[in-house]
Design an enzyme around this catalytic site. Structure first.
Site, PDB file in Angstrom:
ATOM      1  N   ARG A  95       0.943  -1.196   0.063  1.00 21.37           N
ATOM      2  CA  ARG A  95       0.035  -0.065   0.088  1.00 21.37           C
ATOM      3  C   ARG A  95       0.843   1.349   0.093  1.00 21.37           C
ATOM      4  O   ARG A  95       2.034   1.186   0.657  1.00 21.37           O
ATOM      5  CB  ARG A  95      -0.774  -0.126   1.240  1.00 21.37           C
ATOM      6  CG  ARG A  95      -1.883  -1.104   1.275  1.00 21.37           C
ATOM      7  CD  ARG A  95      -2.606  -1.013   2.466  1.00 21.37           C
ATOM      8  NE  ARG A  95      -3.602  -2.298   2.840  1.00 21.37           N
ATOM      9  CZ  ARG A  95      -3.243  -3.212   3.592  1.00 21.37           C
ATOM     10  NH1 ARG A  95      -2.189  -3.412   4.093  1.00 21.37           N
ATOM     11  NH2 ARG A  95      -4.339  -4.224   3.535  1.00 21.37           N
ATOM     12  N   LYS A 115      -2.240  -2.454   7.936  1.00 18.48           N
ATOM     13  CA  LYS A 115      -3.524  -1.972   8.260  1.00 18.48           C
ATOM     14  C   LYS A 115      -3.537  -2.647   9.894  1.00 18.48           C
ATOM     15  O   LYS A 115      -3.164  -3.867  10.016  1.00 18.48           O
ATOM     16  CB  LYS A 115      -4.596  -2.457   7.389  1.00 18.48           C
ATOM     17  CG  LYS A 115      -4.876  -1.455   6.215  1.00 18.48           C
ATOM     18  CD  LYS A 115      -6.355  -1.790   5.811  1.00 18.48           C
ATOM     19  CE  LYS A 115      -6.726  -0.801   4.667  1.00 18.48           C
ATOM     20  NZ  LYS A 115      -8.061  -1.288   3.980  1.00 18.48           N
ATOM     21  N   HIS A 149      -2.727   2.861  -6.178  1.00 19.49           N
ATOM     22  CA  HIS A 149      -3.270   1.620  -5.516  1.00 19.49           C
ATOM     23  C   HIS A 149      -3.744   0.515  -6.446  1.00 19.49           C
ATOM     24  O   HIS A 149      -3.616  -0.621  -6.455  1.00 19.49           O
ATOM     25  CB  HIS A 149      -4.583   2.010  -4.617  1.00 19.49           C
ATOM     26  CG  HIS A 149      -5.007   0.919  -3.836  1.00 19.49           C
ATOM     27  ND1 HIS A 149      -4.196   0.611  -2.719  1.00 19.49           N
ATOM     28  CD2 HIS A 149      -6.224   0.078  -3.897  1.00 19.49           C
ATOM     29  CE1 HIS A 149      -4.590  -0.339  -2.069  1.00 19.49           C
ATOM     30  NE2 HIS A 149      -5.708  -0.672  -2.793  1.00 19.49           N
ATOM     31  N   ARG A 178      -0.801  -1.897  -6.963  1.00 22.44           N
ATOM     32  CA  ARG A 178      -1.108  -3.296  -5.899  1.00 22.44           C
ATOM     33  C   ARG A 178      -1.826  -4.135  -6.385  1.00 22.44           C
ATOM     34  O   ARG A 178      -1.578  -5.326  -6.308  1.00 22.44           O
ATOM     35  CB  ARG A 178      -1.538  -2.461  -4.533  1.00 22.44           C
ATOM     36  CG  ARG A 178      -1.926  -3.466  -3.357  1.00 22.44           C
ATOM     37  CD  ARG A 178      -2.160  -2.866  -2.137  1.00 22.44           C
ATOM     38  NE  ARG A 178      -2.802  -3.600  -1.206  1.00 22.44           N
ATOM     39  CZ  ARG A 178      -2.446  -4.530  -0.274  1.00 22.44           C
ATOM     40  NH1 ARG A 178      -1.075  -4.755  -0.342  1.00 22.44           N
ATOM     41  NH2 ARG A 178      -3.110  -5.019   0.418  1.00 22.44           N
ATOM     42  N   HIS A 223      -3.862  -9.217   3.555  1.00 18.48           N
ATOM     43  CA  HIS A 223      -5.192  -9.705   3.930  1.00 18.48           C
ATOM     44  C   HIS A 223      -5.306  -9.992   4.980  1.00 18.48           C
ATOM     45  O   HIS A 223      -5.017 -11.309   5.348  1.00 18.48           O
ATOM     46  CB  HIS A 223      -5.712  -9.980   2.486  1.00 18.48           C
ATOM     47  CG  HIS A 223      -5.934  -9.060   1.424  1.00 18.48           C
ATOM     48  ND1 HIS A 223      -6.102  -9.550   0.166  1.00 18.48           N
ATOM     49  CD2 HIS A 223      -5.680  -7.746   1.685  1.00 18.48           C
ATOM     50  CE1 HIS A 223      -6.263  -8.548  -0.529  1.00 18.48           C
ATOM     51  NE2 HIS A 223      -6.099  -7.375   0.057  1.00 18.48           N
ATOM     52  N   TYR A 273      -9.567 -11.299  -6.699  1.00 18.38           N
ATOM     53  CA  TYR A 273      -8.724 -11.320  -7.779  1.00 18.38           C
ATOM     54  C   TYR A 273      -8.918 -12.474  -8.819  1.00 18.38           C
ATOM     55  O   TYR A 273      -8.674 -12.393  -9.818  1.00 18.38           O
ATOM     56  CB  TYR A 273      -7.303 -11.308  -7.509  1.00 18.38           C
ATOM     57  CG  TYR A 273      -6.961  -9.826  -6.677  1.00 18.38           C
ATOM     58  CD1 TYR A 273      -6.975  -8.767  -7.326  1.00 18.38           C
ATOM     59  CD2 TYR A 273      -6.727  -9.746  -5.272  1.00 18.38           C
ATOM     60  CE1 TYR A 273      -6.499  -7.691  -6.666  1.00 18.38           C
ATOM     61  CE2 TYR A 273      -6.384  -8.695  -4.680  1.00 18.38           C
ATOM     62  CZ  TYR A 273      -6.482  -7.607  -5.341  1.00 18.38           C
ATOM     63  OH  TYR A 273      -6.223  -6.390  -4.840  1.00 18.38           O
TER      64      TYR A 273
END
Length: 312
Positions: free
Chosen positions: A161, A186, A254, A257, A280, A289
């Site tokens: 990110r 995150k 982004h 990514r 994730h 994806y």
């Protein structure tokens, strides 16, 4: 924020818990705070200054009226879904702290919104965005161009990110000889990410060209005056590249990514490994994806199969 003294104190405790205990991103905490404030403003207009008893006594009708008012202001279903998530988070906090239960929150359904697929770039476009030579004709300091290319190389070559790339310290710079780097993702979660030689070389080129002092514990990427580099600078750089390369508006930092994940999957990358690389928390987030890859295969089939256009 319209609320009596007791409710204000509980709200402050909730926001502090989100940031410090649950370690939510600052932007998420701000969004939840804003959503609650908008709800309380709506409630104050209908029933006076909001209080704790008023919240625990809310009806489903009260919440639906608020959602309808936001819909009338053309707020998207996705924003409404996040807004309801924020209110439910506050409701859980009230219950945990012994202030009562807002039962109406569990009775209101979240709005249905179509899940948007990420929009990755073609391989050639992604590579061009990360190549310092693509911007060689610009009238900017060479070290600035090298810096931007290094950041973009980390986004596409390592799937970071933009906040993760700009959060790296100088002492942790992934240069040749270093094949992995620890990033802070995150929720304050750390993960190890492998670094390709071409990415390490881009970072090394930036360090060699940078004329500013970079203290070991300071940021790896700095602005023109030596302060931490703003994400907006990288966004502007990509916007300029979009124009020169003829790319759509969806070509953003982004998107690099997203391209990292999609291109790995297209080359038989293992989904669980991609999940770990991206950081994730849930595999279901990474599985989106596979939908992109399936859509790409179907498009290729429709375009190339000799019987694709034949109806039975």
């Amino acid at each position: 924020m319209p609320a009596d003294h007791a409710l204000r104190a509980v709200i402050a405790d909730w926001l502090r818990a989100l940031a410090q205990e649950r370690r939510m991103a600052a932007n998420t905490v701000e969004a939840y705070s804003r959503d609650l404030r908008q709800f309380l403003v709506h409630l104050a207009g209908r029933r006076g200054t909001p209080t704790l008893p008023m919240l625990t006594g809310l009806s489903v009708r009260d919440l639906r009226a608020f959602m309808a008012s936001r819909r009338a202001e053309e707020v998207s279903g996705r924003s409404l879904m996040r807004m309801l998530a924020g209110l439910r988070s506050f409701g859980r906090h009230l219950e945990r702290e012994g202030h009562g239960t807002v039962s109406a929150l569990s009775a209101v359904r979240s709005p249905k919104v179509p899940r948007r697929l990420p929009r990755p770039l073609p391989v050639t476009a992604a590579v061009a965005l990360t190549d310092a030579d693509t911007r060689a004709g610009e009238e900017r300091d060479p070290w600035i161009l090298a810096r931007d290319a290094a950041v973009l190389a980390l986004l596409y070559g390592a799937g970071l990110r933009i906040s993760e790339a700009l959060g790296l310290k100088r002492i942790d710079a992934p240069v040749p000889g270093i094949d992995q780097v620890t990033v802070l993702g995150k929720g304050g979660k750390e993960r190890m990410v492998p670094i390709l030689p071409v990415v390490a070389e881009a970072v090394a080129a930036y360090l060699a060209a940078c004329p500013l002092p970079l203290p070991p514990e300071g940021p790896l990427f700095v602005g023109a005056r030596g302060g931490p580099l703003s994400p907006r600078i990288i966004q502007y750089a990509v916007a300029r590249l979009r124009g020169s390369l003829g790319l759509p508006d969806t070509a953003t930092p982004h998107a690099l990514r997203h391209s990292f994940a999609t291109h790995l999957l297209a080359r038989q990358g293992e989904l669980r490994a991609i999940q770990e690389l991206l950081g994730h928390a849930s595999l279901s987030t990474t599985q989106i994806y596979t939908q992109i890859d399936a859509a790409r295969l179907m498009s290729a089939y429709q375009a190339a199969h000799p019987r694709a256009g034949i109806r039975a």
